[in-house]
Design a protein around this motif. Sequence first.
Motif, PDB file in Angstrom:
ATOM      1  N   GLU A   3      -7.327   5.427 -62.021  1.00 28.65           N
ATOM      2  CA  GLU A   3      -6.262   5.610 -61.033  1.00 28.65           C
ATOM      3  C   GLU A   3      -6.592   6.681 -60.008  1.00 28.65           C
ATOM      4  O   GLU A   3      -6.349   6.498 -58.804  1.00 28.65           O
ATOM      5  CB  GLU A   3      -4.953   5.953 -61.750  1.00 28.65           C
ATOM      6  N   TRP A   4      -7.151   7.810 -60.428  1.00 24.94           N
ATOM      7  CA  TRP A   4      -7.362   8.903 -59.478  1.00 24.94           C
ATOM      8  C   TRP A   4      -8.446   8.545 -58.446  1.00 24.94           C
ATOM      9  O   TRP A   4      -8.327   8.930 -57.280  1.00 24.94           O
ATOM     10  CB  TRP A   4      -7.698  10.206 -60.199  1.00 24.94           C
ATOM     11  N   ILE A   9      -9.881   6.751 -52.907  1.00 25.03           N
ATOM     12  CA  ILE A   9     -10.484   5.761 -52.013  1.00 25.03           C
ATOM     13  C   ILE A   9      -9.494   5.300 -50.952  1.00 25.03           C
ATOM     14  O   ILE A   9      -9.847   5.126 -49.781  1.00 25.03           O
ATOM     15  CB  ILE A   9     -11.002   4.559 -52.826  1.00 25.03           C
ATOM     16  N   ASN A  10      -8.255   5.107 -51.344  1.00 26.56           N
ATOM     17  CA  ASN A  10      -7.274   4.494 -50.446  1.00 26.56           C
ATOM     18  C   ASN A  10      -6.368   5.486 -49.727  1.00 26.56           C
ATOM     19  O   ASN A  10      -5.495   5.069 -48.962  1.00 26.56           O
ATOM     20  CB  ASN A  10      -6.414   3.507 -51.234  1.00 26.56           C
ATOM     21  N   GLY A  25     -12.738   1.974 -40.016  1.00 27.89           N
ATOM     22  CA  GLY A  25     -12.593   2.523 -41.358  1.00 27.89           C
ATOM     23  C   GLY A  25     -13.951   2.641 -42.021  1.00 27.89           C
ATOM     24  O   GLY A  25     -14.989   2.618 -41.357  1.00 27.89           O
ATOM     25  N   TRP A  26     -13.951   2.754 -43.334  1.00 25.75           N
ATOM     26  CA  TRP A  26     -15.202   2.873 -44.071  1.00 25.75           C
ATOM     27  C   TRP A  26     -15.240   1.838 -45.197  1.00 25.75           C
ATOM     28  O   TRP A  26     -14.217   1.383 -45.691  1.00 25.75           O
ATOM     29  CB  TRP A  26     -15.388   4.280 -44.638  1.00 25.75           C
ATOM     30  N   LEU A  55     -23.691   8.007 -58.207  1.00 26.11           N
ATOM     31  CA  LEU A  55     -22.287   8.410 -58.117  1.00 26.11           C
ATOM     32  C   LEU A  55     -21.561   7.387 -57.252  1.00 26.11           C
ATOM     33  O   LEU A  55     -22.046   7.032 -56.170  1.00 26.11           O
ATOM     34  CB  LEU A  55     -22.151   9.807 -57.496  1.00 26.11           C
ATOM     35  N   ALA A  56     -20.420   6.923 -57.689  1.00 23.18           N
ATOM     36  CA  ALA A  56     -19.691   5.894 -56.955  1.00 23.18           C
ATOM     37  C   ALA A  56     -18.976   6.502 -55.756  1.00 23.18           C
ATOM     38  O   ALA A  56     -18.414   7.602 -55.848  1.00 23.18           O
ATOM     39  CB  ALA A  56     -18.669   5.221 -57.871  1.00 23.18           C
ATOM     40  N   PRO A  57     -18.973   5.812 -54.607  1.00 22.05           N
ATOM     41  CA  PRO A  57     -18.189   6.293 -53.459  1.00 22.05           C
ATOM     42  C   PRO A  57     -16.719   6.436 -53.833  1.00 22.05           C
ATOM     43  O   PRO A  57     -16.145   5.568 -54.482  1.00 22.05           O
ATOM     44  CB  PRO A  57     -18.403   5.193 -52.419  1.00 22.05           C
ATOM     45  N   ALA A  58     -16.115   7.549 -53.419  1.00 19.30           N
ATOM     46  CA  ALA A  58     -14.726   7.828 -53.795  1.00 19.30           C
ATOM     47  C   ALA A  58     -13.881   8.243 -52.601  1.00 19.30           C
ATOM     48  O   ALA A  58     -12.899   8.966 -52.744  1.00 19.30           O
ATOM     49  CB  ALA A  58     -14.676   8.912 -54.882  1.00 19.30           C
ATOM     50  N   GLY A  59     -14.256   7.790 -51.407  1.00  9.48           N
ATOM     51  CA  GLY A  59     -13.425   8.075 -50.247  1.00  9.48           C
ATOM     52  C   GLY A  59     -14.180   8.772 -49.142  1.00  9.48           C
ATOM     53  O   GLY A  59     -15.303   9.261 -49.323  1.00  9.48           O
TER      54      GLY A  59
END
Length: 225
Positions: A3-4, A9-10, A25-26, A55-59
């Motif tokens: 969730e976090w 991301i959003n 946007g991205w 590491l996964a993109p997170a925003g």
Amino acid sequence: MVEWISEAINGGSLRHVDLHTGTNGWASPPGDLFSLRSKNYLTKRTKSPSGDYLLAPAGMDWLKSSTKLDNVLARPDNRVANALRKAQSQGKSLKSFILAVNLQIPGKDHHNAVFYFATEEPIPFGSLLHRFVHGDDAFRNQRFKIVNRIVKGPWIVKKTVGNYSACLLGKALTCNYACPSTTNPMSIVTLVTYPNARGIRMRIHVPFDPVSFLLDASGMDINAS
């Protein structure tokens, strides 16, 4: 997706859009879009698709401020760090890690392109990422790179930097690293200044073209996972 991370991301100042149809946007391209140095690069000079992200993109945030924004993850108003802290206060994601890369472009107004990356898994001891987080700045400057895939850029950009362009940020820019001992997140500030801003802007401001950050493991006999 936890969730976090979904919230991170959003919830940014730049909205998350579809990779193929989105605008203004991205989006996150697949990791194997980038060709990087293979294990035998030093002997055969070959490259291969990079594979999945470490590491996964997170925003991402595009921020404008009247003063420099250093160590963004330590700021009480940072939305990504706050999302993780909220989850951890509920006993979740206790081993999560965030890395933020802030490309600062100074001027009358300071502009900041902030990229967030995260993992839910503990960082393996002795790995390249572990040494990067817990090592010194000299080591970090030798390993931290930005690479992009020039797809739709103008011909002058392709002529200058090629279809694949990599830049060792620690040599091209002033890089400051912040890794607070009492919290998980790590924040990297790279200051884009003249005269070196021109080359970096050419690499990161080409519309539609993907960019990635990487840790270079060349010549290292360690676990690079």
